[in-house]
Design a protein around this motif. Structure first.
Motif, short mmCIF file in Angstrom:
data_model
loop_
_atom_site.label_atom_id
_atom_site.label_comp_id
_atom_site.label_asym_id
_atom_site.label_seq_id
_atom_site.Cartn_x
_atom_site.Cartn_y
_atom_site.Cartn_z
N THR A 1 8.77 -3.96 8.72
CA THR A 1 9.43 -4.92 9.66
C THR A 1 8.37 -5.15 10.99
O THR A 1 8.25 -6.31 11.22
N GLN A 2 7.50 -4.21 11.34
CA GLN A 2 6.72 -4.46 12.32
C GLN A 2 5.41 -5.49 11.92
O GLN A 2 5.19 -6.08 12.97
N ILE A 3 5.04 -5.09 10.68
CA ILE A 3 4.11 -6.37 10.60
C ILE A 3 4.62 -7.75 10.08
O ILE A 3 3.88 -8.48 10.45
N LEU A 4 5.74 -7.81 9.79
CA LEU A 4 6.49 -8.96 9.43
C LEU A 4 6.59 -9.76 10.94
O LEU A 4 6.54 -10.93 11.09
N ASN A 5 6.95 -8.83 11.79
CA ASN A 5 7.21 -9.55 13.19
C ASN A 5 5.82 -9.48 13.96
O ASN A 5 5.92 -10.44 14.81
N ALA B 1 2.05 -13.10 8.21
CA ALA B 1 2.43 -12.03 7.36
C ALA B 1 3.23 -12.41 6.35
O ALA B 1 3.16 -12.04 4.98
N ARG B 2 4.40 -13.25 6.65
CA ARG B 2 4.93 -13.80 5.45
C ARG B 2 4.45 -14.43 4.45
O ARG B 2 4.83 -14.11 3.42
N THR B 3 3.48 -15.57 4.67
CA THR B 3 2.95 -16.15 3.67
C THR B 3 1.95 -15.34 2.95
O THR B 3 1.59 -15.68 1.69
N ARG B 4 1.23 -14.36 3.76
CA ARG B 4 0.04 -13.72 3.11
C ARG B 4 0.66 -12.56 2.31
O ARG B 4 0.04 -12.35 1.18
N TRP B 5 1.59 -11.71 2.60
CA TRP B 5 2.09 -10.59 1.92
C TRP B 5 3.53 -10.58 1.40
O TRP B 5 3.64 -9.43 0.61
N LEU C 1 -0.05 3.22 8.10
CA LEU C 1 1.67 2.81 7.92
C LEU C 1 2.45 3.56 9.33
O LEU C 1 3.32 3.14 9.63
N GLU C 2 1.94 4.71 9.20
CA GLU C 2 2.72 5.72 10.15
C GLU C 2 2.42 5.37 11.72
O GLU C 2 3.37 5.11 12.43
N THR C 3 1.09 4.74 11.92
CA THR C 3 0.77 4.30 13.27
C THR C 3 1.43 2.83 13.62
O THR C 3 1.95 2.76 14.85
N ILE C 4 1.61 2.05 12.46
CA ILE C 4 2.18 0.85 12.73
C ILE C 4 3.92 0.98 12.99
O ILE C 4 4.63 0.40 14.13
N ALA C 5 4.31 1.79 12.25
CA ALA C 5 5.70 2.18 12.33
C ALA C 5 6.01 2.75 13.60
O ALA C 5 7.00 2.59 14.36
N GLU C 6 5.13 3.60 14.31
CA GLU C 6 5.27 4.09 15.84
C GLU C 6 5.06 3.35 16.82
O GLU C 6 5.68 3.12 17.86
N LEU C 7 3.93 2.51 16.71
CA LEU C 7 3.49 1.81 17.80
C LEU C 7 3.50 0.35 17.71
O LEU C 7 3.50 -0.34 18.64
N GLY C 8 3.79 -0.12 16.49
CA GLY C 8 3.90 -1.48 16.35
C GLY C 8 2.71 -2.27 15.92
O GLY C 8 1.51 -1.68 16.00
N TYR C 9 2.62 -3.24 15.09
CA TYR C 9 1.51 -4.05 14.53
C TYR C 9 0.47 -4.15 15.57
O TYR C 9 -0.69 -3.95 15.46
N THR C 10 0.58 -4.82 16.82
CA THR C 10 -0.44 -5.20 17.67
C THR C 10 -1.14 -3.75 18.25
O THR C 10 -2.26 -3.75 18.40
N ARG C 11 -0.35 -2.73 18.49
CA ARG C 11 -1.08 -1.58 19.05
C ARG C 11 -1.70 -0.74 18.26
O ARG C 11 -2.33 0.27 18.51
N ALA C 12 -1.55 -1.13 16.66
CA ALA C 12 -2.11 -0.22 15.95
C ALA C 12 -3.44 -0.57 15.56
O ALA C 12 -4.14 -1.10 14.76
#
Length: 203
Positions: free
Chosen positions: A116-120, A125-129, A26-37
């Protein structure tokens, strides 16, 4: 090597390690974004000796991301639901839901940024979670509005459409917090609650 057991079958150590990894993700995605996590980045933040330890507990990145999303929704529900569910009237329930939602956003900004990072970032993401819990949340708002109409607290209006509007206002509040770090949250909450109350109350 991954344990193929339900969460109820996990040992205390396994459950604690999974929680540690979810928090780090969670913290890594918030800081780096989904792709870079990456698993490497998440393992580094979690203090793990190897990214392979994540693969022991989670089959793949999607399973881990699903747990991150579930954790954010569960945390929000634990904060917001008591303010709404323990209310005596529909008006109090609506007030508690709106104020509680903004309070959650304000006190858990990292959670909301990760969401938000996961959704974008994730193409499915939208249909899965997101679709199912978001629909359930709209159902809950609609139920409160209908209850208020039946009790004579609220005016006549299409409950689903108004539920969507209230949800959109809250999404706007979250965006405002992201772009305005010094936002006066108390004042914003007070005025948004008043706006919702004026929009639905019976005259």
């Amino acid at each position: 090597m991954q344990p193929n057991r339900g969460s109820g079958d996990l040992t205390f150590t396994e459950a604690a390690r999974r929680k540690q990894i979810v928090t780090a993700a969670l913290e890594t995605i918030a800081e780096l974004g989904y792709t870079r996590a990456s698993f490497a980045q998440i393992a580094k933040r979690a203090g793990l000796s190897s990214p392979g330890l994540i693969s022991y507990h989670f089959a793949n990145k999607d399973e881990l991301i699903g747990q991150v999303v579930a954790h954010v929704y569960a945390t929000g529900s634990a904060i917001v639901r008591p303010r709404s569910d323990q209310s005596d009237t529909a008006a109090e329930a609506l007030r508690g839901f709106v104020a509680g939602s903004i309070d959650f956003y304000a006190t858990h900004r990292t959670h909301m940024l990760a969401l938000t990072q996961i959704l974008n970032g994730h193409p499915e993401a939208r249909t899965r979670w997101f679709d199912q819990p978001n629909s359930a949340e709209l159902d809950g708002i609609e139920e409160v509005l209908v209850r208020g109409q039946q009790a004579g607290e609220f005016r006549d209006f299409p409950a689903r459409e108004i539920a969507v509007i209230i949800r959109d206002w809250l999404s706007g509040a979250l965006l405002r917090m992201f772009v305005t770090p010094d936002l006066d949250v108390a004042a914003y909450t007070r005025e948004l609650v008043a706006l919702c109350e004026h929009a639905v109350r019976s005259h």
